[in-house]
Design an enzyme around this catalytic site. Structure first.
Site, mmCIF file in Angstrom:
data_model
loop_
_atom_site.group_PDB
_atom_site.id
_atom_site.type_symbol
_atom_site.label_atom_id
_atom_site.label_comp_id
_atom_site.label_asym_id
_atom_site.label_seq_id
_atom_site.Cartn_x
_atom_site.Cartn_y
_atom_site.Cartn_z
ATOM 1 N N GLY A 11 0.257 -1.300 0.186
ATOM 2 C CA GLY A 11 -0.207 -0.168 0.660
ATOM 3 C C GLY A 11 0.931 1.507 0.112
ATOM 4 N N SER A 12 1.786 1.195 -0.467
ATOM 5 C CA SER A 12 2.925 2.618 -0.195
ATOM 6 C C SER A 12 2.361 3.999 -1.624
ATOM 7 C CB SER A 12 4.428 1.937 -0.904
ATOM 8 O OG SER A 12 4.760 1.912 -2.975
ATOM 9 N N ASN A 13 1.483 3.005 -2.541
ATOM 10 C CA ASN A 13 0.795 4.401 -2.950
ATOM 11 C C ASN A 13 -0.352 4.890 -2.152
ATOM 12 O OD1 ASN A 13 2.284 4.749 -6.159
ATOM 13 N ND2 ASN A 13 2.624 2.656 -5.404
ATOM 14 N N LYS A 65 -8.640 -13.354 -10.686
ATOM 15 C CA LYS A 65 -10.044 -12.471 -11.561
ATOM 16 C C LYS A 65 -10.809 -12.186 -9.798
ATOM 17 C CE LYS A 65 -12.295 -16.113 -13.657
ATOM 18 N NZ LYS A 65 -12.871 -16.371 -14.869
ATOM 19 N N MET A 92 -4.185 -6.516 -7.512
ATOM 20 C CA MET A 92 -3.868 -7.220 -7.968
ATOM 21 C C MET A 92 -4.677 -8.779 -8.745
ATOM 22 S SD MET A 92 -0.867 -6.313 -8.827
ATOM 23 C CE MET A 92 0.361 -6.773 -9.270
ATOM 24 N N ARG A 93 -5.593 -8.281 -9.741
ATOM 25 C CA ARG A 93 -6.373 -8.656 -10.293
ATOM 26 C C ARG A 93 -7.297 -8.658 -11.537
ATOM 27 N NH1 ARG A 93 -9.570 -12.398 -6.849
ATOM 28 N NH2 ARG A 93 -7.713 -12.719 -5.318
ATOM 29 N N ILE A 95 -10.420 -6.887 -13.376
ATOM 30 C CA ILE A 95 -11.507 -6.475 -12.892
ATOM 31 C C ILE A 95 -12.474 -7.210 -14.551
ATOM 32 C CG2 ILE A 95 -13.150 -3.933 -12.866
ATOM 33 C CD1 ILE A 95 -10.920 -5.187 -10.701
ATOM 34 N N ASN A 109 -6.407 2.862 -13.656
ATOM 35 C CA ASN A 109 -4.908 1.920 -12.879
ATOM 36 C C ASN A 109 -3.965 2.658 -12.773
ATOM 37 O OD1 ASN A 109 -3.985 -1.052 -11.817
ATOM 38 N ND2 ASN A 109 -3.017 -0.978 -13.823
ATOM 39 N N HIS A 111 0.553 1.147 -12.802
ATOM 40 C CA HIS A 111 1.386 0.609 -14.140
ATOM 41 C C HIS A 111 2.290 0.572 -13.647
ATOM 42 C CE1 HIS A 111 1.763 -3.451 -15.725
ATOM 43 N NE2 HIS A 111 3.405 -3.060 -16.378
HETATM 44 C C1 GAR Z 1 2.661 -0.867 -7.885
HETATM 45 O O1 GAR Z 1 4.137 -1.096 -8.126
HETATM 46 C C2 GAR Z 1 2.097 -0.703 -8.753
HETATM 47 O O2 GAR Z 1 2.171 -0.196 -9.833
HETATM 48 C C3 GAR Z 1 2.181 -2.243 -9.726
HETATM 49 O O3 GAR Z 1 2.299 -3.051 -8.230
HETATM 50 C C4 GAR Z 1 2.773 -2.113 -6.917
HETATM 51 C C5 GAR Z 1 2.065 -1.726 -5.672
HETATM 52 O O4 GAR Z 1 2.626 -1.342 -4.632
HETATM 53 N N1 GAR Z 1 1.113 -2.717 -9.377
HETATM 54 C C6 GAR Z 1 0.366 -3.786 -11.066
HETATM 55 O O5 GAR Z 1 1.824 -4.181 -10.767
HETATM 56 C C7 GAR Z 1 -0.472 -3.817 -11.644
HETATM 57 N N2 GAR Z 1 -0.416 -4.658 -12.827
HETATM 58 P P1 GAR Z 1 2.322 -0.785 -3.458
HETATM 59 O O6 GAR Z 1 0.915 -2.018 -2.799
HETATM 60 O O7 GAR Z 1 3.129 -0.307 -3.141
HETATM 61 O O8 GAR Z 1 1.206 0.287 -3.737
#
Ligand code: GAR
Length: 192
Positions: A11-13, A65, A92-93, A95, A109, A111
């Protein structure tokens, strides 16, 4: 602009979004709920840290999914939040159309590559192994095509001679943490 965040991991984002909101950098954006599809996901700890509702939501019966009963649970719970934007921040599913239709045009999203290059899993590792010199991150609208929807914004990250997969990963994550809150702030001001 009411924001619901979905995630599966640390969940850093999501934290970057909540931090931006706390510091007044999220425009008219307000995170109203965080949901995770894993009961032990670090993203759920942000609820207490930032005073935002955060809950595990059972995604069963599928593993990769969101469809069937799990999809119905997500649609109901998120509709109850009346969101303007649903942010997939490391969710990571895949949609499916039921969820897409329920929140048409509202799902975005993040990426970790410069789409359309390196869609799917492990975008950073894919770019590293391919040996590209520039990669980055992308925020895009979600459509039925995985990682294929209209691009809202991107940040480029250069791979330098001394980089390792670890340092590249750090750089892409730092770029994501800046890009995603900035895009949400702009969306909330309708300037994207
Ligand atoms: C992020 O790097 C995001 O871009 C990636 O998962 C990470 C989540 O990090 N998403 C994907 O790869 C989607 N295909 P976080 O949990 O620290 O936010």
């Amino acid at each position: 602009m009411r924001i619901v965040i979905l995630g599966s991991g640390r969940g850093s984002n999501a934290k970057a979004i909540l931090q931006a909101q706390r510091e007044g950098r999220l425009g008219r954006g307000e995170v109203v709920h965080v949901f995770a599809d894993k009961p032990d996901a670090g993203i759920l700890l942000l609820g207490a840290e930032f005073g935002v509702p955060a809950a595990y939501l059972d995604p069963a019966p599928f593993k990769t999914k969101l469809e069937g009963e799990g999809e119905a649970r997500y649609i109901k719970a998120i509709q109850d939040c009346a969101p303007d934007v649903v942010v997939l921040a490391g969710f990571m599913r895949v949609i499916k159309p039921g969820f897409l239709d329920a929140f048409a045009g509202k799902i975005i999203n993040l990426h970790p590559s410069l789409l359309p290059s390196f869609p799917g899993l492990d975008g950073i590792g894919q770019a590293w192994r391919r040996g590209v010199k520039i990669t980055g991150c992308t925020v895009h609208y979600v459509t039925a095509e995985v990682d294929g929807g209209p691009i809202i914004d991107q940040t480029a990250v250069r791979i330098e001679a001394g980089d390792t997969l670890e340092t590249l990963t750090e750089k892409v994550h730092a770029a994501e943490h800046a890009l995603l809150p900035a895009v949400l702030a702009r969306l909330s001001e309708a300037t994207v």
